[in-house]
Design a protein around this motif. Structure first.
Motif, PDB file in Angstrom:
ATOM      1  N   TRP A  98       0.826  -1.217   0.000  1.00 35.63           N
ATOM      2  CA  TRP A  98       0.000   0.000   0.000  1.00 35.63           C
ATOM      3  C   TRP A  98       0.857   1.262   0.000  1.00 35.63           C
ATOM      4  O   TRP A  98       0.472   2.288   0.538  1.00 35.63           O
ATOM      5  CB  TRP A  98      -0.954   0.012   1.198  1.00 35.63           C
TER       6      TRP A  98
ATOM      7  N   LEU B 108       3.601   1.648   1.668  1.00 36.91           N
ATOM      8  CA  LEU B 108       4.370   1.709   2.908  1.00 36.91           C
ATOM      9  C   LEU B 108       5.528   0.719   2.816  1.00 36.91           C
ATOM     10  O   LEU B 108       5.311  -0.470   2.587  1.00 36.91           O
ATOM     11  CB  LEU B 108       3.488   1.355   4.102  1.00 36.91           C
TER      12      LEU B 108
ATOM     13  N   ASP C 296       0.153   2.938  10.746  1.00 35.52           N
ATOM     14  CA  ASP C 296      -0.054   3.079   9.305  1.00 35.52           C
ATOM     15  C   ASP C 296      -0.495   1.756   8.689  1.00 35.52           C
ATOM     16  O   ASP C 296      -1.430   1.712   7.881  1.00 35.52           O
ATOM     17  CB  ASP C 296       1.235   3.553   8.632  1.00 35.52           C
TER      18      ASP C 296
ATOM     19  N   LEU D 292      -4.080   0.859   9.642  1.00 37.87           N
ATOM     20  CA  LEU D 292      -5.063   1.576   8.825  1.00 37.87           C
ATOM     21  C   LEU D 292      -5.127   0.989   7.416  1.00 37.87           C
ATOM     22  O   LEU D 292      -6.207   0.881   6.829  1.00 37.87           O
ATOM     23  CB  LEU D 292      -4.715   3.056   8.775  1.00 37.87           C
ATOM     24  N   ALA D 293      -3.976   0.608   6.866  1.00 39.71           N
ATOM     25  CA  ALA D 293      -3.961   0.024   5.519  1.00 39.71           C
ATOM     26  C   ALA D 293      -4.731  -1.286   5.467  1.00 39.71           C
ATOM     27  O   ALA D 293      -5.367  -1.597   4.455  1.00 39.71           O
ATOM     28  CB  ALA D 293      -2.520  -0.192   5.055  1.00 39.71           C
TER      29      ALA D 293
ATOM     30  N   PHE E 286      -7.529   2.611   1.103  1.00 35.56           N
ATOM     31  CA  PHE E 286      -6.349   3.212   1.720  1.00 35.56           C
ATOM     32  C   PHE E 286      -5.404   3.737   0.646  1.00 35.56           C
ATOM     33  O   PHE E 286      -5.162   3.098  -0.373  1.00 35.56           O
ATOM     34  CB  PHE E 286      -5.613   2.188   2.590  1.00 35.56           C
TER      35      PHE E 286
ATOM     36  N   LEU F  23      -1.935   6.916   0.165  1.00 36.14           N
ATOM     37  CA  LEU F  23      -1.046   7.878   0.808  1.00 36.14           C
ATOM     38  C   LEU F  23      -1.294   9.238   0.180  1.00 36.14           C
ATOM     39  O   LEU F  23      -1.411   9.354  -1.042  1.00 36.14           O
ATOM     40  CB  LEU F  23       0.421   7.476   0.620  1.00 36.14           C
TER      41      LEU F  23
ATOM     42  N   THR G 290       1.331  10.333   3.754  1.00 33.25           N
ATOM     43  CA  THR G 290       0.611  10.214   5.022  1.00 33.25           C
ATOM     44  C   THR G 290      -0.637   9.369   4.803  1.00 33.25           C
ATOM     45  O   THR G 290      -1.303   9.492   3.769  1.00 33.25           O
ATOM     46  CB  THR G 290       0.229  11.615   5.533  1.00 33.25           C
ATOM     47  N   PRO G 291      -1.019   8.490   5.760  1.00 30.96           N
ATOM     48  CA  PRO G 291      -2.194   7.640   5.567  1.00 30.96           C
ATOM     49  C   PRO G 291      -3.464   8.430   5.282  1.00 30.96           C
ATOM     50  O   PRO G 291      -3.760   9.435   5.928  1.00 30.96           O
ATOM     51  CB  PRO G 291      -2.300   6.885   6.896  1.00 30.96           C
TER      52      PRO G 291
ATOM     53  N   TYR H 176      -7.925  11.882   5.868  1.00 32.24           N
ATOM     54  CA  TYR H 176      -6.506  11.622   6.115  1.00 32.24           C
ATOM     55  C   TYR H 176      -6.180  11.924   7.571  1.00 32.24           C
ATOM     56  O   TYR H 176      -6.915  12.633   8.271  1.00 32.24           O
ATOM     57  CB  TYR H 176      -5.617  12.433   5.169  1.00 32.24           C
ATOM     58  N   ARG H 177      -5.064  11.347   8.023  1.00 35.94           N
ATOM     59  CA  ARG H 177      -4.601  11.604   9.384  1.00 35.94           C
ATOM     60  C   ARG H 177      -3.714  12.849   9.367  1.00 35.94           C
ATOM     61  O   ARG H 177      -2.660  12.855   8.736  1.00 35.94           O
ATOM     62  CB  ARG H 177      -3.797  10.408   9.901  1.00 35.94           C
TER      63      ARG H 177
END
Length: 424
Positions: free
Chosen positions: A208, A210, A300, A303-304, A310, A312, A333-334, A344-345
């Motif tokens: 994802w 990450l 992260d 959340l993914a 999901f 970024l 950022t997630p 988003y966070r």
């Protein structure tokens, strides 16, 4: 036969001042690496520290000066026509982390995927004269340079191969450790097949978008993780290359860019997000906090694995400065896409000087609902005890019934399962 400068741990420089400068710079570099390890809750292995004190990094750093050669940062050694990095000498703190993850010992046979020379020399120092080091890269310019630098530094016994590491090397052999130093979207069959029983595969694997450096070992027909660390690397080339999808969220101009990065095969309706950032922003704060300096990168991955859609979110510095989005990290950022809504966070807000609160921001027709979905998953992660993930890697085509419990992510060659065994 080791060269004199390698036996003494001193690089071939020409004056006493040069020797003193390099020694001081190397000592300062190792102090920074040790501090970074401590911040990560790690201990720099003694054999890795010895290798860092021995290998002359400046001989592998190209045209940069001594000061830059011993900074605890990556040194880019090749750019493509767009100015993007194609090859680099990785940051020494990250090289040290991955060598520690591999748990190398004297006599080990090691394959390094992605060449530069310096890391191969570090490995050679750790495994010693009874071990062997093979480094492979698809780019002949990179391997030619690595071979030349290794020879000049006294490590001519390292085997350098120019080939695509997506496939098994010739002649066939197995390795006690395989250390991948390029960003990998998949795990090709060649890597587990070349990994000896009891061996360790250290790979910066993208899921994802990450990237984590996972330590994987054979277990019951799969590869199962023992550790992971956040990292970033130049992307894989050749048959293993993979391109994600960039979705702009603003009309591009010279200063303001905001977009989404999608790294897996699922799709979203990009047209539905047109103008989403022009809609009012809804803010939801969770009451869940983190102390200053405490890592929360596992959130992260949580959340993914729990939020469909999901992604970024990325932004230019100007877009951050002007408050178009409020991100803690502009490069990814997630976030998640919920139909025509985007959540988003944001950057955690300070509660006091040492405590910060997680939140969820959203734009769209149902922004409140989307923000609360994100906030709820941050809450679920907290209630689960902020657990640590486990990754298992299974051949493509493995039936669902034969997979362990967890979130399944299908790649071309493998099926990944991320689970949370320490969750309450």
């Amino acid at each position: 036969m080791l060269s004199a400068h390698r036996e003494e741990g001193i690089q071939p420089v020409t004056t006493d001042n040069d020797v003193q400068d390099v020694t001081a710079l190397r000592t300062a570099m190792i102090e920074k690496i040790t501090a970074r390890h401590q911040a990560l809750g790690l201990v720099l292995p003694a054999e890795v520290e010895r290798a860092l004190r021995t290998v002359p990094r400046h001989l592998f750093a190209g045209d940069v000066d001594l000061q830059a050669a011993y900074e605890d940062t990556a040194v880019v050694t090749k750019l493509n026509e767009r100015g993007a990095s194609m090859s680099s000498v990785s940051a020494p703190w990250l090289q040290a982390v991955m060598l520690g993850q591999a748990e190398l010992k004297p006599g080990d046979r090691v394959l390094e995927v992605g060449s530069g020379g310096y890391n191969a020399a570090l490995i050679r120092e750790v495994v010693g004269p009874m071990g062997s080091v093979t480094t492979i890269d698809i780019d002949p310019e990179v391997t030619d340079r690595a071979q030349r630098f290794l020879t000049d530094a006294g490590y001519g016994d390292v085997e350098v191969i120019c080939a695509d590491a997506e496939f098994e090397i010739e002649p066939p052999r197995t390795f006690d450790a395989i250390i991948v130093t390029v960003g990998s979207w998949d795990v090709p069959p060649a890597w587990p097949s070349q990994l000896a029983e009891g061996g360790r595969l250290v790979v910066p694997l993208r899921t994802w978008g990450l990237t984590r450096s996972w330590v994987l070992e054979h277990q019951g027909g799969a590869l199962v993780s023992r550790d992971r660390q956040v990292c970033g690397f130049v992307a894989m080339q050749g048959a293993g290359a993979h391109k994600g999808t960039a979705i702009p969220l603003l009309e591009p101009d010279d200063d303001h860019t905001v977009g989404l990065w999608r790294d897996e095969q699922d799709t979203i309706d990009a047209a539905a997000l047109s103008g989403v950032l022009d809609l009012p922003r809804v803010e939801v704060w969770t009451g869940i906090t983190v102390g200053a300096g405490i890592r929360y990168s596992d959130q992260d991955l949580w959340l993914a694995t729990t939020l469909p859609g999901f992604s970024l979110i990325t932004a230019s510095q100007k877009a951050l400065d002007d408050g178009i989005v409020a991100l803690p990290w502009r490069y990814g950022t997630p976030a998640f896409v919920d139909g025509p809504n985007l959540a988003y966070r944001p950057k955690p807000r300070p509660i006091d000087g040492a405590v910060f609160e997680f939140g969820a921001f959203a734009h769209g027709p149902q922004a409140e609902q989307s923000a609360r979905r994100l906030a709820d998953q941050i809450g679920a992660w907290n209630l689960a005890g902020r657990p640590e993930p486990r990754l298992s890697v299974h051949p493509a085509g493995t039936p669902d019934a034969d997979l362990p419990d967890g979130h399944v992510l299908d790649k071309e060659h493998v099926r990944l399962v991320i689970s949370w065994p320490t969750a309450r």
